[in-house]
Every structure is written in structure tokens, then in C-alpha cells.
Design a protein around this motif. Structure first.
Motif, PDB file in Angstrom:
ATOM      1  N   GLN A 160       3.382   9.068  -1.491  1.00  0.00           N
ATOM      2  CA  GLN A 160       4.136   8.065  -2.237  1.00  0.00           C
ATOM      3  C   GLN A 160       5.393   7.584  -1.526  1.00  0.00           C
ATOM      4  OE1 GLN A 160       4.603   8.990  -6.367  1.00  0.00           O
ATOM      5  NE2 GLN A 160       2.428   9.361  -6.631  1.00  0.00           N
ATOM      6  N   TYR A 203      -4.628   6.320  -1.753  1.00  0.00           N
ATOM      7  CA  TYR A 203      -3.698   5.210  -1.537  1.00  0.00           C
ATOM      8  C   TYR A 203      -3.777   4.257  -2.723  1.00  0.00           C
ATOM      9  CZ  TYR A 203      -3.315   6.733   3.307  1.00  0.00           C
ATOM     10  OH  TYR A 203      -3.070   7.464   4.436  1.00  0.00           O
ATOM     11  N   ILE A 258       0.855  -1.176   0.000  1.00  0.00           N
ATOM     12  CA  ILE A 258       0.000   0.000   0.000  1.00  0.00           C
ATOM     13  C   ILE A 258       0.891   1.225   0.000  1.00  0.00           C
ATOM     14  CG2 ILE A 258      -1.824   1.242   1.208  1.00  0.00           C
ATOM     15  CD1 ILE A 258      -2.390  -1.561   2.614  1.00  0.00           C
ATOM     16  N   GLN A 259       0.710   2.067  -1.005  1.00  0.00           N
ATOM     17  CA  GLN A 259       1.502   3.297  -1.144  1.00  0.00           C
ATOM     18  C   GLN A 259       0.621   4.477  -0.756  1.00  0.00           C
ATOM     19  OE1 GLN A 259       2.503   4.549  -5.181  1.00  0.00           O
ATOM     20  NE2 GLN A 259       4.601   4.878  -4.490  1.00  0.00           N
ATOM     21  N   GLY A 260       1.094   5.266   0.215  1.00  0.00           N
ATOM     22  CA  GLY A 260       0.325   6.385   0.732  1.00  0.00           C
ATOM     23  C   GLY A 260       0.259   7.575  -0.201  1.00  0.00           C
ATOM     24  N   TRP A 292      -3.409   6.644   9.506  1.00  0.00           N
ATOM     25  CA  TRP A 292      -3.747   6.697   8.086  1.00  0.00           C
ATOM     26  C   TRP A 292      -4.251   8.106   7.794  1.00  0.00           C
ATOM     27  CZ3 TRP A 292      -3.351   2.353   4.839  1.00  0.00           C
ATOM     28  CH2 TRP A 292      -3.041   1.155   5.487  1.00  0.00           C
TER      29      TRP A 292
END
Length: 164
Positions: free
Chosen positions: A115, A142, A110-112, A137
């Protein structure tokens, strides 16, 4: 009848300058998710998000990041495009994202929104399905990849996002 052909004259190389500018301008494109976008808000009840997809691909997830923010290894193979795009409308203090693939060996990356924030998951307890349970979070978009240990393996799955 006499036809005249227009004569084009270019001085100072302006046409070349325009062409150089056009070809040098980077193309910015939003990568679409293989299985679409879903939104999670604090008003979602009971589970903020449940989506489906299937694994498959030969792109190594470690090319995005070798390790996540907690130094967990990011492993597996998936498609280069994210499988899902999750939009969080609010900040969440705790979320769990789980893969249910009937206990086949899956991985998760999972890329926030920035990034740089990466979260990776593998086995959940005694199950082979991947999950990520984490704190802080932030609101935003995402990108989520569901992978397998071997490239090009196709496995159907359900991805669930739960608020803790």
C-alpha cells in the motif's frame, strides 16, 4: 395461571465492558473492486490480463497519493473503491498496464501490495489514454483505479497488462 418474569441482575458493569469492547473493535473489510479481480502469472500468453470497465466518480486520486514512487503526479477522479484488483502470482521484472478508452483523457493509479508503493500514469506518447510501464513488480495484490480529469465522467475502457 401465574407468569414469572425473569429478573436480570448485572454486577460489576460486565455488560457495559462487553458492549464497549464490541463497539471499540475495528471492522476489517476487504474492499471489493468495481469490476472484479484478475490474476496474472508467468504462464499467461500472450497478454497476462485484459479486463474492461468504465470510469466515473468524484473521488480525487491524489487523496491516495499526490506522487508515485518516481515522483510522477497522481491525478484524476474515480470511484473510492478500486476499479480492478490484480493478483500477481509471481514477481515480474517489467510490466506495462495500458488503458484503451478510444483516446479519451484517462489517468491511472496502481497501489502495490504494501500500500506504500504507488504507480501513476497519464498520457501515453501522443495518445490521451493512460499507461504505466515500470520495473520490479512484486508478487501480491494490486489495487487499480482508472480515472478521468473531470469528476463523474463516464468512459468505457479496456485495461491490458503486458509482460515485457
Amino acid at each position: 395461571m401465574k407468569f414469572c418474569r425473569p429478573r436480570l441482575e448485572f454486577s460489576g458493569g460486565w455488560l457495559l465492558a462487553i458492549l464497549a469492547t464490541i463497539t471499540a473493535t475495528p471492522v476489517i473489510a476487504e474492499t471489493a473492486a468495481n469490476f472484479g479481480t484478475f490474476t496474472v502469472s508467468t504462464n499467461s500468453n500472450p497478454a497476462p490480463g485484459t479486463v474492461q470497465g468504465f470510469t466515473g466518480g468524484s473521488y480525487s486520486l491524489s487523496a491516495i497519493s499526490n506522487r508515485d514512487r518516481d515522483q510522477k503526479a497522481c491525478i484524476g477522479f474515480a470511484d473510492p473503491n478500486p476499479d480492478h484488483i490484480m493478483v500477481l502470482e509471481n514477481d515480474f521484472s517489467q510490466l506495462t498496464i495500458k488503458v484503451d478508452s478510444n483516446n479519451t483523457d484517462t489517468t491511472l493509479l496502481i497501489q502495490g501490495p504494501d500500500q506504500n508503493t504507488i504507480r501513476c500514469g497519464d498520457d501515453t506518447g501522443k495518445r490521451k489514454d493512460a499507461s504505466v510501464s515500470d520495473r520490479n513488480w512484486k508478487r501480491g495484490t494490486y489495487r487499480i483505479w482508472v480515472g478521468t480529469f473531470n469528476s463523474e465522467v463516464k468512459r468505457d475502457y479496456t485495461l491490458t497488462v503486458e509482460q515485457q
